[in-house]
Design an enzyme around this catalytic site. Structure first.
Site, PDB file in Angstrom:
ATOM      1  N   HIS A   1      42.414  28.679  38.005  1.00 50.08           N
ATOM      2  CA  HIS A   1      42.480  29.955  38.536  1.00 50.08           C
ATOM      3  C   HIS A   1      41.432  30.851  38.718  1.00 50.08           C
ATOM      4  O   HIS A   1      41.201  31.609  40.011  1.00 50.08           O
ATOM      5  CB  HIS A   1      43.675  30.794  37.763  1.00 50.08           C
ATOM      6  CG  HIS A   1      44.861  30.099  37.505  1.00 50.08           C
ATOM      7  ND1 HIS A   1      45.710  29.539  38.592  1.00 50.08           N
ATOM      8  CD2 HIS A   1      45.316  29.613  36.253  1.00 50.08           C
ATOM      9  CE1 HIS A   1      46.669  28.580  37.839  1.00 50.08           C
ATOM     10  NE2 HIS A   1      46.535  28.710  36.423  1.00 50.08           N
TER      11      HIS A   1
ATOM     12  N   HIS B   1      38.045  37.987  40.048  1.00 50.40           N
ATOM     13  CA  HIS B   1      38.807  37.597  41.201  1.00 50.40           C
ATOM     14  C   HIS B   1      37.835  37.906  42.584  1.00 50.40           C
ATOM     15  O   HIS B   1      36.925  38.769  42.427  1.00 50.40           O
ATOM     16  CB  HIS B   1      40.050  38.196  41.234  1.00 50.40           C
ATOM     17  CG  HIS B   1      40.910  38.431  39.983  1.00 50.40           C
ATOM     18  ND1 HIS B   1      41.827  37.719  40.076  1.00 50.40           N
ATOM     19  CD2 HIS B   1      40.813  38.869  38.786  1.00 50.40           C
ATOM     20  CE1 HIS B   1      42.668  37.610  38.877  1.00 50.40           C
ATOM     21  NE2 HIS B   1      41.600  38.521  38.037  1.00 50.40           N
TER      22      HIS B   1
ATOM     23  N   GLU C   1      41.191  42.838  43.295  1.00 50.70           N
ATOM     24  CA  GLU C   1      42.865  43.004  43.198  1.00 50.70           C
ATOM     25  C   GLU C   1      43.160  44.626  43.380  1.00 50.70           C
ATOM     26  O   GLU C   1      43.950  44.854  44.172  1.00 50.70           O
ATOM     27  CB  GLU C   1      43.015  42.304  41.735  1.00 50.70           C
ATOM     28  CG  GLU C   1      42.723  41.097  41.761  1.00 50.70           C
ATOM     29  CD  GLU C   1      43.771  40.388  40.605  1.00 50.70           C
ATOM     30  OE1 GLU C   1      43.694  40.800  39.554  1.00 50.70           O
ATOM     31  OE2 GLU C   1      44.421  39.339  41.036  1.00 50.70           O
TER      32      GLU C   1
ATOM     33  N   HIS D   1      37.041  37.383  33.176  1.00 49.49           N
ATOM     34  CA  HIS D   1      37.092  36.443  34.219  1.00 49.49           C
ATOM     35  C   HIS D   1      36.872  37.170  35.685  1.00 49.49           C
ATOM     36  O   HIS D   1      36.687  38.563  35.554  1.00 49.49           O
ATOM     37  CB  HIS D   1      38.336  35.855  34.301  1.00 49.49           C
ATOM     38  CG  HIS D   1      39.361  36.943  34.415  1.00 49.49           C
ATOM     39  ND1 HIS D   1      39.981  37.291  33.300  1.00 49.49           N
ATOM     40  CD2 HIS D   1      40.044  37.231  35.523  1.00 49.49           C
ATOM     41  CE1 HIS D   1      41.101  38.246  33.708  1.00 49.49           C
ATOM     42  NE2 HIS D   1      41.080  38.244  35.080  1.00 49.49           N
TER      43      HIS D   1
ATOM     44  N   THR E   1      47.786  40.395  36.261  1.00 47.94           N
ATOM     45  CA  THR E   1      47.938  40.055  37.688  1.00 47.94           C
ATOM     46  C   THR E   1      48.110  38.864  37.941  1.00 47.94           C
ATOM     47  O   THR E   1      48.132  38.239  39.251  1.00 47.94           O
ATOM     48  CB  THR E   1      46.843  40.728  38.379  1.00 47.94           C
ATOM     49  OG1 THR E   1      45.460  39.903  37.777  1.00 47.94           O
ATOM     50  CG2 THR E   1      46.275  42.018  38.085  1.00 47.94           C
ATOM     51  N   THR E   2      48.214  37.790  36.912  1.00 51.14           N
ATOM     52  CA  THR E   2      48.790  36.416  37.351  1.00 51.14           C
ATOM     53  C   THR E   2      49.959  36.105  36.332  1.00 51.14           C
ATOM     54  O   THR E   2      50.232  36.915  35.388  1.00 51.14           O
ATOM     55  CB  THR E   2      47.555  35.575  36.918  1.00 51.14           C
ATOM     56  OG1 THR E   2      47.574  35.585  35.478  1.00 51.14           O
ATOM     57  CG2 THR E   2      46.212  35.841  37.693  1.00 51.14           C
TER      58      THR E   2
ATOM     59  N   HIS F   1      37.436  41.356  35.212  1.00 52.00           N
ATOM     60  CA  HIS F   1      38.382  41.997  34.359  1.00 52.00           C
ATOM     61  C   HIS F   1      37.917  41.403  32.961  1.00 52.00           C
ATOM     62  O   HIS F   1      37.785  40.278  32.754  1.00 52.00           O
ATOM     63  CB  HIS F   1      39.723  41.306  34.703  1.00 52.00           C
ATOM     64  CG  HIS F   1      40.334  41.699  35.677  1.00 52.00           C
ATOM     65  ND1 HIS F   1      41.388  41.202  36.436  1.00 52.00           N
ATOM     66  CD2 HIS F   1      40.098  43.130  36.513  1.00 52.00           C
ATOM     67  CE1 HIS F   1      41.786  41.760  37.536  1.00 52.00           C
ATOM     68  NE2 HIS F   1      40.920  43.156  37.684  1.00 52.00           N
TER      69      HIS F   1
HETATM   70  C1  LIG Z   1      50.946  34.768  26.677  1.00 53.03           C
HETATM   71  C2  LIG Z   1      49.821  34.088  27.414  1.00 53.03           C
HETATM   72  C3  LIG Z   1      49.292  35.250  28.371  1.00 53.03           C
HETATM   73  C4  LIG Z   1      47.852  34.632  29.299  1.00 53.03           C
HETATM   74  C5  LIG Z   1      47.502  35.946  29.817  1.00 53.03           C
HETATM   75  C6  LIG Z   1      46.185  35.468  30.507  1.00 53.03           C
HETATM   76  C7  LIG Z   1      45.674  36.548  31.373  1.00 53.03           C
HETATM   77  C8  LIG Z   1      44.922  37.587  31.197  1.00 53.03           C
HETATM   78  C9  LIG Z   1      44.320  38.597  31.916  1.00 53.03           C
HETATM   79  C10 LIG Z   1      44.891  38.613  33.249  1.00 53.03           C
HETATM   80  S1  LIG Z   1      44.515  39.752  34.330  1.00 53.03           S
HETATM   81  N1  LIG Z   1      43.977  39.503  35.808  1.00 53.03           N
HETATM   82  O1  LIG Z   1      45.581  40.849  34.461  1.00 53.03           O
HETATM   83  O2  LIG Z   1      43.243  40.531  33.746  1.00 53.03           O
HETATM   84  C11 LIG Z   1      45.772  37.550  33.646  1.00 53.03           C
HETATM   85  C12 LIG Z   1      46.277  36.468  32.819  1.00 53.03           C
HETATM   86 ZN   LIG Z   2      42.049  39.380  36.388  1.00 51.66          ZN
END
Ligand SMILES: CCCCCCc1ccc(S(N)(=O)=O)cc1
Ligand SMILES: [Zn+2]
Length: 260
Positions: free
Chosen positions: A65, A97, A107, A95, A198-199, A120
């Site tokens: 992703h 986007h 985002e 990470h 957000t995922t 992020h």
């Molecule tokens: C119980 C497992 C949860 C894994 C969550 C992994 C995750 C971390 C940060 C973001 S973000 N894009 O909102 O920063 C999205 C997904």
């Molecule tokens: Zn993110």
């Protein structure tokens, strides 16, 4: 969309996520469109404090992703605190986007305007929770620092030079000695609001802190992110990793606060 398979394509993208993750239609989803003039300036919001000097990066990976850099989070060696946060939150990973071309890819948006990309930095509340997984599904479990990215950036080459090693989904390589402080803009004035991942699983567990000043990356550097693919090395089709962003969600009465 089979099982918990999700992506950013036509059939498995953000508009289909609510089938397996009904919280997608919840009351504190992210990202959002930020309207600076409607944000409430809160003089009690202190500065964000980042203690990353003893952080320990472990690896860089393509999780199908995004590209993720993981950190050692067994103690409080790298934490974020202050601002809207009641406790220090431990850095777990960062990470990105990004878009396919031009200025789309972030985002969060600001008055409908998006940036080319968004970084992020994901932190978890180790004072209240024992593991990241437990924190990730609790309302005050996570704090994510969002940084917009627009034109040239001098330090980003340390990331972009490593991207060829994680071209395919599932690839992981060592990535030690990287301090993400070098990715941050000079001023940390921010907006903050209560939101979600957000995922998928889209847990409504995130205190979002979105820095106002964008950091600078070049189109060339962004192009290197687009050499990654969503697919594994063994799969035959090569789907270029791009446009891995969720569009803004409804505010549903939430207040966005602004630091000075
Ligand atoms: C119980 C497992 C949860 C894994 C969550 C992994 C995750 C971390 C940060 C973001 S973000 N894009 O909102 O920063 C999205 C997904
Ligand atoms: Zn993110």
């Amino acid at each position: 969309m089979t099982g918990n398979q999700w992506g950013y394509g036509k059939d498995d993208g953000p508009s289909a996520w609510n089938k397996n993750y009904p919280v997608a239609d919840g009351d504190r989803q992210s990202p959002i469109d930020i309207l600076p003039h409607q944000a409430r300036h809160d003089p009690n919001l202190g500065p964000i404090v980042l203690n990353y000097d003893r952080c320990t990066s472990i690896n860089i990976a393509n999780n199908g992703h995004s590209v993720v850099v993981e950190f050692e989070d067994s103690d409080d060696r790298s934490v974020i605190q202050g601002g809207p946060l009641d406790n220090p939150y431990r850095l777990k990973q960062f990470h990105f986007h990004w878009g396919g071309k031009g200025c789309h890819g972030s985002e969060h948006t600001v008055e409908g305007n998006s940036y080319a990309s968004e970084l992020h930095l994901v932190h978890w509340n180790a004072v209240k929770f024992k593991t990241f997984g437990e924190a990730a599904s609790a309302p005050d479990g996570l704090a994510v620092l969002g940084i917009f990215r627009s034109d040239e950036h001098r330090w980003l080459h340390m990331i972009t030079d490593a991207l060829y090693t994680v071209k395919f989904k599932g690839s992981v390589t060592d990535f030690k000695g990287f301090n993400p402080k070098c990715l941050l803009p000079s001023s940390l004035h921010y907006w903050t609001y209560l939101g979600s991942l957000t995922t998928p699983p889209l847990h409504e567990s995130v205190t979002w802190i979105v820095v106002k000043e964008p950091m600078i990356v070049s189109e060339k550097q962004l192009g290197k992110f687009r050499t990654l693919v969503f697919t594994g090395e063994e799969e035959d089709e090569r789907t270029r990793m791009e446009n891995n962003f969720r569009p803004p969600q409804l505010l549903k009465g939430r207040t966005v606060r602004s630091s000075n």
